[in-house]
Design a protein around this motif. Structure first.
Motif, PDB file in Angstrom:
ATOM      1  N   HIS A   1     -49.903 -72.052  50.808  1.00  0.00           N
ATOM      2  CA  HIS A   1     -49.121 -71.506  49.646  1.00  0.00           C
ATOM      3  C   HIS A   1     -48.132 -70.816  50.004  1.00  0.00           C
ATOM      4  N   SER A   2     -47.975 -70.032  51.303  1.00  0.00           N
ATOM      5  CA  SER A   2     -46.736 -69.068  51.729  1.00  0.00           C
ATOM      6  C   SER A   2     -45.513 -70.109  52.096  1.00  0.00           C
ATOM      7  N   LYS A   3     -45.761 -71.365  52.335  1.00  0.00           N
ATOM      8  CA  LYS A   3     -44.806 -72.161  52.819  1.00  0.00           C
ATOM      9  C   LYS A   3     -44.071 -73.017  51.544  1.00  0.00           C
ATOM     10  N   THR A   4     -44.555 -72.850  50.360  1.00  0.00           N
ATOM     11  CA  THR A   4     -44.130 -73.605  49.171  1.00  0.00           C
ATOM     12  C   THR A   4     -42.708 -73.741  49.030  1.00  0.00           C
ATOM     13  N   SER A   5     -42.163 -72.550  49.352  1.00  0.00           N
ATOM     14  CA  SER A   5     -40.450 -72.206  49.012  1.00  0.00           C
ATOM     15  C   SER A   5     -39.670 -72.989  49.713  1.00  0.00           C
ATOM     16  N   ALA A   6     -40.357 -73.891  50.658  1.00  0.00           N
ATOM     17  CA  ALA A   6     -39.576 -74.656  51.819  1.00  0.00           C
ATOM     18  C   ALA A   6     -39.608 -76.138  51.341  1.00  0.00           C
ATOM     19  N   TYR A   7     -40.212 -76.423  50.113  1.00  0.00           N
ATOM     20  CA  TYR A   7     -40.274 -77.968  50.078  1.00  0.00           C
ATOM     21  C   TYR A   7     -40.248 -78.286  48.614  1.00  0.00           C
ATOM     22  N   GLY A   8     -39.937 -79.594  48.132  1.00  0.00           N
ATOM     23  CA  GLY A   8     -40.281 -79.820  46.697  1.00  0.00           C
ATOM     24  C   GLY A   8     -41.863 -79.793  46.382  1.00  0.00           C
ATOM     25  N   ILE A   9     -42.175 -79.237  45.210  1.00  0.00           N
ATOM     26  CA  ILE A   9     -43.636 -78.962  45.006  1.00  0.00           C
ATOM     27  C   ILE A   9     -43.960 -79.730  43.657  1.00  0.00           C
ATOM     28  N   LEU A  10     -44.947 -80.490  43.875  1.00  0.00           N
ATOM     29  CA  LEU A  10     -45.311 -81.102  42.599  1.00  0.00           C
ATOM     30  C   LEU A  10     -46.508 -80.229  41.545  1.00  0.00           C
ATOM     31  N   ASP A  11     -45.935 -80.551  40.279  1.00  0.00           N
ATOM     32  CA  ASP A  11     -47.120 -80.068  39.324  1.00  0.00           C
ATOM     33  C   ASP A  11     -48.029 -81.274  38.819  1.00  0.00           C
ATOM     34  N   VAL A  12     -49.080 -81.235  39.308  1.00  0.00           N
ATOM     35  CA  VAL A  12     -50.160 -82.165  39.058  1.00  0.00           C
ATOM     36  C   VAL A  12     -50.602 -82.387  37.798  1.00  0.00           C
ATOM     37  N   LYS A  13     -50.411 -83.702  37.441  1.00  0.00           N
ATOM     38  CA  LYS A  13     -50.917 -83.985  35.984  1.00  0.00           C
ATOM     39  C   LYS A  13     -52.601 -84.514  36.101  1.00  0.00           C
TER      40      LYS A  13
ATOM     41  N   VAL B   1     -51.766 -88.955  42.929  1.00  0.00           N
ATOM     42  CA  VAL B   1     -51.816 -87.851  41.827  1.00  0.00           C
ATOM     43  C   VAL B   1     -50.749 -88.476  40.799  1.00  0.00           C
ATOM     44  N   SER B   2     -50.927 -88.378  39.681  1.00  0.00           N
ATOM     45  CA  SER B   2     -49.739 -88.312  38.622  1.00  0.00           C
ATOM     46  C   SER B   2     -49.280 -87.051  38.526  1.00  0.00           C
ATOM     47  N   VAL B   3     -47.677 -87.211  38.196  1.00  0.00           N
ATOM     48  CA  VAL B   3     -47.047 -85.933  38.147  1.00  0.00           C
ATOM     49  C   VAL B   3     -46.600 -85.448  36.533  1.00  0.00           C
ATOM     50  N   ARG B   4     -46.442 -84.201  36.601  1.00  0.00           N
ATOM     51  CA  ARG B   4     -46.229 -83.583  35.058  1.00  0.00           C
ATOM     52  C   ARG B   4     -44.810 -83.048  35.502  1.00  0.00           C
ATOM     53  N   GLY B   5     -44.567 -82.597  36.678  1.00  0.00           N
ATOM     54  CA  GLY B   5     -43.251 -82.012  36.869  1.00  0.00           C
ATOM     55  C   GLY B   5     -43.026 -81.756  38.578  1.00  0.00           C
ATOM     56  N   MET B   6     -41.779 -81.345  39.051  1.00  0.00           N
ATOM     57  CA  MET B   6     -41.562 -81.395  40.360  1.00  0.00           C
ATOM     58  C   MET B   6     -40.396 -80.417  40.618  1.00  0.00           C
ATOM     59  N   VAL B   7     -40.710 -79.243  41.292  1.00  0.00           N
ATOM     60  CA  VAL B   7     -39.546 -78.371  41.360  1.00  0.00           C
ATOM     61  C   VAL B   7     -39.172 -78.112  43.098  1.00  0.00           C
ATOM     62  N   GLU B   8     -37.932 -78.091  43.042  1.00  0.00           N
ATOM     63  CA  GLU B   8     -37.520 -78.029  44.406  1.00  0.00           C
ATOM     64  C   GLU B   8     -37.506 -76.391  45.092  1.00  0.00           C
ATOM     65  N   LYS B   9     -38.057 -76.302  46.119  1.00  0.00           N
ATOM     66  CA  LYS B   9     -38.356 -74.734  46.712  1.00  0.00           C
ATOM     67  C   LYS B   9     -38.291 -73.713  45.732  1.00  0.00           C
ATOM     68  N   PRO B  10     -39.538 -73.621  45.026  1.00  0.00           N
ATOM     69  CA  PRO B  10     -39.932 -72.641  43.939  1.00  0.00           C
ATOM     70  C   PRO B  10     -40.031 -71.692  44.849  1.00  0.00           C
ATOM     71  N   ALA B  11     -39.789 -70.225  44.241  1.00  0.00           N
ATOM     72  CA  ALA B  11     -40.341 -69.221  44.706  1.00  0.00           C
ATOM     73  C   ALA B  11     -41.884 -69.198  44.801  1.00  0.00           C
ATOM     74  N   VAL B  12     -42.558 -68.661  45.865  1.00  0.00           N
ATOM     75  CA  VAL B  12     -43.715 -68.932  46.210  1.00  0.00           C
ATOM     76  C   VAL B  12     -44.712 -68.428  45.023  1.00  0.00           C
ATOM     77  N   ASP B  13     -44.336 -67.284  44.133  1.00  0.00           N
ATOM     78  CA  ASP B  13     -45.353 -67.051  43.124  1.00  0.00           C
ATOM     79  C   ASP B  13     -45.222 -67.947  41.933  1.00  0.00           C
TER      80      ASP B  13
END
Ligand code: G1P
Length: 297
Positions: free
Chosen positions: A166-178, A185-197
């Protein structure tokens, strides 16, 4: 009928500042794991997946890459005279059929999405793969080949995915899993380098993509996102809203982040240990080093 994926884009325009001073005069993609440049790993993986056309998005100072894929006539003649068929066979893996490789320049460093968009005319109205050579993936079956097989079932857009801390999520594109179906996995959203929280999950996008031509059209329009750059993640996320055809795929294999020094060193060790000609000597050395370090502590 889903079209076969035969074209791949290799974004290689980055400055490689994390590896200065080495990258002052060599492209980071030419840096070697044991004895093969990073780019060779990506090319081999693409070939195994059935890719026939290789599109490099380059920038100033990357001409060593073009030379690398060219025939080295003098060197080859020298090896032939000396009966070094073994080395000639190794060199053959670096050659491309005439017309199978294209170089496009990204004139401004406007982000990964922009780099991919630079290749739009070469891709045309076809599905295409994107491979980021910084991500080196070792596995029994090459990652892109696994993805091509999945794509043959799903169609749409398939992105490689992997759980990260979790602490590394801000370095990646992160999937919002549907819907989590296991490997897929099917995907509901995708965010580039989100803040960890703010990360919707810890399922990160890794640098392998199979994308529909619609992504290029989205890239025509989208504005700068995370880091002030045109993000590929944002163009894919738009496709979720429009067509609901984006999948994450948990590939089988070990991924090394060769964009970082620690990852690069880990890959070097792993690939050296996998080599029959180096394994014994190198593992003995590692064991000795570890013992020395323990004794010092
Ligand atoms: C790029 C992508 C990011 C992805 C990552 C994988 O980021 O923008 O979505 O998770 O590659 O390595 P970069 O590492 O180039 O900042």
């Amino acid at each position: 009928m889903k079209r076969k994926v035969t074209k791949a884009i290799f974004p290689v325009a980055g400055l490689g500042t994390r590896f200065l001073p080495a990258t002052k005069s060599i492209p980071k993609e030419i840096m070697t794991l044991v004895d093969r440049p990073l780019i060779q790993y990506a090319i081999d993986e693409a070939r195994a997946a059935g890719i026939k056309e290789f599109i490099f998005v380059t920038s100033r100072g990357k001409s060593a890459l073009e030379d690398y894929f060219d025939h080295a006539n003098e060197l080859e003649a020298h090896l032939r005279r000396n009966g070094r068929e073994d080395l000639l066979a190794i060199l053959k893996t670096t050659n491309m059929d005439s017309g199978a490789i294209a170089y496009i320049r990204q004139h401004k460093a406007l982000g990964l999405g922009h780099a991919v968009w630079c290749a739009r005319r070469l891709v045309g109205n076809e599905p295409f793969a994107v491979l980021l050579p910084d991500d080196v993936i070792a596995g029994d079956k090459p990652c892109l080949q696994q993805m091509v097989e999945v794509y043959a079932e799903t169609g749409g857009n398939v992105v490689a995915a992997m759980e990260v801390p979790h602490s590394k999520t801000s370095a990646y594109g992160i999937l919002d899993v549907k819907e989590d179906l296991g490997a897929l996995v099917s995907v509901r959203g995708m965010v580039e380098k989100p803040a960890v929280d703010a990360a919707p999950s810890n399922l990160a996008v890794i640098g392998r993509y199979i994308l529909t031509p619609a992504i290029m059209r989205n890239l025509d329009r989208i504005k700068a996102g995370s880091g002030g750059e045109i993000q590929l993640t944002d163009a894919i996320a738009e496709e979720i809203v429009r067509s609901d055809n984006v999948y994450g795929f948990r590939f089988r294999g070990q991924r090394f982040d060769c964009g970082s020094k620690a990852g690069f060193l880990q890959a070097t060790v792993a690939f050296a240990l996998a080599r029959p000609d180096l394994r014994d000597e190198f593992s003995q050395f590692l064991a000795e080093m570890t013992a020395v370090r323990r004794a010092a502590e």
